[in-house]
Design an enzyme around this catalytic site. Structure first.
Site, PDB file in Angstrom:
ATOM      1  N   GLU A  76     -14.740  -1.097   6.267  1.00  0.00           N
ATOM      2  CA  GLU A  76     -14.760   0.207   5.607  1.00  0.00           C
ATOM      3  C   GLU A  76     -16.061   0.310   4.810  1.00  0.00           C
ATOM      4  OE1 GLU A  76     -11.025   1.577   3.699  1.00  0.00           O
ATOM      5  OE2 GLU A  76     -12.208   1.737   1.860  1.00  0.00           O
ATOM      6  N   ARG A 111     -11.709  13.177   1.134  1.00  0.00           N
ATOM      7  CA  ARG A 111     -12.706  12.345   1.819  1.00  0.00           C
ATOM      8  C   ARG A 111     -13.979  12.205   0.998  1.00  0.00           C
ATOM      9  NH1 ARG A 111      -9.782   9.381   5.289  1.00  0.00           N
ATOM     10  NH2 ARG A 111      -8.491  10.711   6.601  1.00  0.00           N
ATOM     11  N   ARG A 128       1.592   6.973  -6.545  1.00  0.00           N
ATOM     12  CA  ARG A 128       0.437   7.839  -6.828  1.00  0.00           C
ATOM     13  C   ARG A 128       0.782   9.294  -6.522  1.00  0.00           C
ATOM     14  NH1 ARG A 128      -5.143   6.754  -3.586  1.00  0.00           N
ATOM     15  NH2 ARG A 128      -3.670   6.822  -1.851  1.00  0.00           N
ATOM     16  N   TYR A 160       0.828  -1.207   0.000  1.00  0.00           N
ATOM     17  CA  TYR A 160       0.000   0.000   0.000  1.00  0.00           C
ATOM     18  C   TYR A 160       0.865   1.260   0.000  1.00  0.00           C
ATOM     19  CZ  TYR A 160      -3.112   3.716   1.547  1.00  0.00           C
ATOM     20  OH  TYR A 160      -3.801   4.910   1.643  1.00  0.00           O
ATOM     21  N   TYR A 176      -1.641  13.285   6.338  1.00  0.00           N
ATOM     22  CA  TYR A 176      -1.243  12.252   7.298  1.00  0.00           C
ATOM     23  C   TYR A 176       0.244  12.407   7.623  1.00  0.00           C
ATOM     24  CZ  TYR A 176      -5.413   9.161   7.018  1.00  0.00           C
ATOM     25  OH  TYR A 176      -6.659   8.608   7.104  1.00  0.00           O
TER      26      TYR A 176
HETATM   27  C1  3EB Z   1      -8.154   5.994   5.715  1.00  0.00           C
HETATM   28  O1  3EB Z   1      -9.073   6.708   6.106  1.00  0.00           O
HETATM   29  C2  3EB Z   1      -8.545   4.609   5.299  1.00  0.00           C
HETATM   30  O2  3EB Z   1      -5.374   5.496  -0.204  1.00  0.00           O
HETATM   31  O3  3EB Z   1      -6.932   5.854  -1.690  1.00  0.00           O
HETATM   32  C3  3EB Z   1      -9.558   4.969   2.464  1.00  0.00           C
HETATM   33  C4  3EB Z   1      -9.895   5.432   1.191  1.00  0.00           C
HETATM   34  C5  3EB Z   1      -8.235   4.689   2.761  1.00  0.00           C
HETATM   35  C6  3EB Z   1      -8.915   5.617   0.198  1.00  0.00           C
HETATM   36  C7  3EB Z   1      -6.555   5.577  -0.531  1.00  0.00           C
HETATM   37  C8  3EB Z   1      -7.266   4.883   1.759  1.00  0.00           C
HETATM   38  C9  3EB Z   1      -7.592   5.342   0.511  1.00  0.00           C
HETATM   39  O4  3EB Z   1      -6.965   6.371   5.680  1.00  0.00           O
HETATM   40  C10 3EB Z   1      -7.828   4.141   4.090  1.00  0.00           C
END
Ligand code: 3EB
Length: 327
Positions: A317, A216, A151, A144, A203
């Site tokens: 999720e 989001r 990306r 990941y 992050y």
């Molecule tokens: C999170 O909130 C959960 O890397 O494209 C959710 C949706 C998550 C998309 C991405 C990762 C991704 O971090 C993980």
């Protein structure tokens, strides 16, 4: 900014009983969920997500256009578009992924952006990433994180890219290499973030060298009403996982996150056109599905999939597409 004249929403989305019948000319995309091995019919609109589905009868997700669709293949991409939106897909085999996942992801995203511009749909709204064995590998070599790094390298080429990131899903599969598909439009939507969560693009370092490049949610204004394309949402508060080890508490936290996101996007009254619940462990499925049906109602359009969330301690999720009540 949204243009002053809104175009009508030129498609709808439904879950229907899975079928391999040839696709009608009005179909923009047809997404199947099941084992990867099944041969396709070569139709560029047929997308196969290699995740097992839970529930009585398998469902497929059909995007139907209200205007004629043009479709084809280009440089390995399958695509279809109708003048307002396009859906495209790219499949990368596991040998290529395993050789260099960072470079493969960067290349994929550079090529996707080029395709969108070439076809005239420069504004992506939503993107799905399904990567085999997503949490394999240690530290910054976890798959990941390699994907996230590639990306980022592609998307960060554009100044101010963080304000235009699409909503996204990144889920692990048990085979199949890398599948990416995406919805894009002529003109952009509006990014929405969650006040309960640190934006993923902010992050901290502990989750990888580069942060995950997604928003989001993306809100898109159509003439009939608004759509909210909601990213995969999990039990993340701030940037940390909550309720590790407890799938039901994680689901409840996820629902609170979704409500907070709807509120911050000013779409509390919206209805879900589609909900997808992912569970990492098969043994959690029945309980998670029951809880989701309690929350969203027995008639809710809900698809349940066995897939790995991209953090090891996240057991579940939910992703969603919401529309204004009349939209
Ligand atoms: C999170 O909130 C959960 O890397 O494209 C959710 C949706 C998550 C998309 C991405 C990762 C991704 O971090 C993980």
């Amino acid at each position: 900014m949204e243009p002053p004249t809104l175009v009508p929403c030129s498609y709808d989305v439904r879950y229907e009983p899975d079928s391999v019948a040839p696709l009608g000319d009005e179909v923009l995309a047809c997404i199947h969920f099941g084992p990867a091995a099944r041969a396709g019919d070569g139709d560029p609109r047929r997308i196969r997500v290699p995740l097992r589905q839970f529930g009585a009868a398998p469902l497929m997700e059909v995007w139907r256009s209200r205007r004629p669709v043009e479709r084809g293949w280009s440089d390995g991409f399958g695509y279809a578009h109708n003048g307002d939106v396009m859906m495209g897909q790219l499949v990368v085999d596991e040998a290529t992924v395993a050789a260099d996942l960072d470079a493969t992801s960067a290349r994929a995203y550079v090529h996707i952006e080029a395709l969108l511009r070439r076809l005239g749909y420069p504004a992506w709204l939503r993107i799905w990433n399904y990567l085999a064995h997503i949490t394999h590998g240690a530290g910054d070599h976890e798959r990941y994180r390699l994907f996230t790094h590639g990306r980022y390298r592609a998307l960060a080429l554009r100044p101010g890219f963080e304000a235009h990131l699409p909503a996204a899903t990144a889920i692990g599969t048990f085979d199949g290499g890398l599948l990416i598909f995406f919805l894009a439009a002529r003109s952009p939507g509006v990014q929405a973030e969650n006040p309960r969560q640190v934006s993923a693009f902010n992050y901290p370092r502990q989750y990888g060298i580069r942060s995950p490049s997604f928003s989001r949610a993306t809100r898109k204004h159509w003439a009939q009403g608004r759509h909210l394309y909601v990213s995969g949402t999990a039990a993340v508060i701030g940037h940390e996982t909550a309720h590790a080890g407890d799938p039901l508490q994680q689901l409840d936290e996820t629902v609170r996150n979704l409500q907070a996101l709807l509120a911050s996007a000013h779409m509390e009254g919206a209805r879900p056109l589609g909900l997808k619940l992912y569970a990492r462990r098969e043994q959690d499925f029945e309980a998670l599905r029951q809880r989701a049906l309690e929350v969203y109602g027995a008639g809710a359009p809900l698809l349940c999939l066995h897939g790995e969330v991209c953090r090891r301690d996240l057991l579940t999720e939910i992703e969603a597409l919401y529309a204004d009540p009349e939209g």
